[in-house]
Design a protein around this motif. Structure first.
Motif, PDB file in Angstrom:
ATOM      1  N   HIS B  81       0.819  -1.220   0.000  1.00 53.77           N
ATOM      2  CA  HIS B  81       0.000   0.000   0.000  1.00 53.77           C
ATOM      3  C   HIS B  81       0.847   1.263   0.000  1.00 53.77           C
ATOM      4  N   ARG B  82       2.066   1.167   0.539  1.00 55.63           N
ATOM      5  CA  ARG B  82       2.928   2.362   0.576  1.00 55.63           C
ATOM      6  C   ARG B  82       3.379   2.775  -0.819  1.00 55.63           C
ATOM      7  N   GLN B  83       3.355   1.816  -1.750  1.00 55.52           N
ATOM      8  CA  GLN B  83       3.763   2.142  -3.118  1.00 55.52           C
ATOM      9  C   GLN B  83       2.620   2.757  -3.936  1.00 55.52           C
ATOM     10  N   ILE B  84       1.421   2.706  -3.397  1.00 55.96           N
ATOM     11  CA  ILE B  84       0.305   3.358  -4.076  1.00 55.96           C
ATOM     12  C   ILE B  84       0.277   4.817  -3.625  1.00 55.96           C
ATOM     13  N   LEU B  85       0.446   5.705  -4.570  1.00 55.80           N
ATOM     14  CA  LEU B  85       0.512   7.129  -4.231  1.00 55.80           C
ATOM     15  C   LEU B  85      -0.868   7.743  -4.072  1.00 55.80           C
ATOM     16  N   ALA B  86      -1.788   7.346  -4.933  1.00 54.28           N
ATOM     17  CA  ALA B  86      -3.102   7.996  -4.903  1.00 54.28           C
ATOM     18  C   ALA B  86      -4.097   7.235  -5.761  1.00 54.28           C
ATOM     19  N   LYS B  87      -5.342   7.564  -5.546  1.00 52.54           N
ATOM     20  CA  LYS B  87      -6.424   6.953  -6.338  1.00 52.54           C
ATOM     21  C   LYS B  87      -7.043   8.012  -7.247  1.00 52.54           C
TER      22      LYS B  87
END
Lengths: 165, 99
Positions: B81-87
């Motif tokens: 999840h830390r590698q997901i910057l934004a939705k």
């Protein structure tokens, strides 16, 4: 409308990009492109040197300008083509099969730059020699044997070809 | 954090096309769902936009592209999840791109 406004803002302020590239390496790699570019560099150097000592007409000046520009373009192309194969195709297995590739690629980068700076044929020949070495390594990773033959067109120098079929 | 980004490439075609713009917002952990289009800081592919294909039992996210050109989920591998910057929450495209 909103897209046009955003695009206008982008053109002024520069919105950062995010990649949705295909991400799929096409898998089509062939050192022939860099070899032809290296041969072209030598050919342009030869043609530039043919003008040496001549009283140049306006047409000769125009030709010289084109030859110099093309020489530099093709020297840069060699570097670009090698960089792509080295950066995209070579991975651990290929580096293991061809130790010394990193040093060879670095040498090609330097030789390519030198060809941009000079009209010394020896610099072009050195670039071709290194690119041929890279071609040998590349085909080795494919399990393809190579042979050396003189290319059937100017500058008629030795080029490494794959033994296919 | 708010991200406004221009799309390059067509791995999310036809949903997102080259030259489109997206707005995306960082979400709290647990607020990313299957099917979301997300900005990812991928260890191999750097900053990319992809769709969450699935979330496995270890809480890792598997990504996919909408376009046939996209690299496969397996090749991208799982991300945390830390590698997901934004939705993505807003997609801006030219009028003739609207489906």
């Amino acid at each position: 409308m909103i897209h046009q406004i955003t695009k206008a803002i982008d053109s002024v302020f520069g919105i950062k990009t995010v990649s949705a590239h295909c991400d799929v390496p096409c898998g089509i790699y062939d050192p022939s492109t860099m070899q032809v570019a290296a041969l072209s560099v030598i050919r342009f150097i030869d043609q530039i040197n043919e003008l040496d000592g001549k009283e140049l007409t306006l047409a000769d000046h125009a030709k010289l300008a084109r030859l110099v520009a093309e020489k530099e373009t093709h020297a840069a192309k060699v570097k670009e083509e090698v960089r792509i194969v080295w950066g995209d195709y070579f991975k651990a297995a290929q580096f293991e099969a061809c130790p010394g590739t990193n040093e060879l690629v670095h040498s090609i980068m330097l030789a390519g730059s030198k060809c941009k700076q000079t009209i010394d044929r020896a610099a072009g020949e050195e670039l071709l020699k290194l690119v041929n070495e890279f071609a040998v390594s590349f085909w080795k990773t494919k399990g393809v044997e190579t042979f050396t033959a003189t290319c059937p067109y100017p500058p008629a120098l030795d080029v490494v070809y794959p033994k296919l079929g | 954090m708010l991200y406004i980004r221009r799309i390059t490439g067509n791995s999310m075609y036809p949903t997102l096309r080259d030259g489109d713009y997206i707005w995306a917002l960082r979400r709290l952990r647990g607020h990313y769902r299957q099917g979301d289009i997300v900005l990812v800081d991928h260890p191999k592919y750097a900053k990319i936009v992809k769709r969450i294909q699935s979330i496995d039992s270890n809480g890792l996210f598997w990504l996919t592209g909408d376009g046939i050109e996209s690299v496969s989920s397996t090749e991208m591998g799982p991300i945390n999840h830390r590698q997901i910057l934004a939705k993505m929450f807003w997609h801006i495209c030219p009028k003739d791109h609207k489906q």
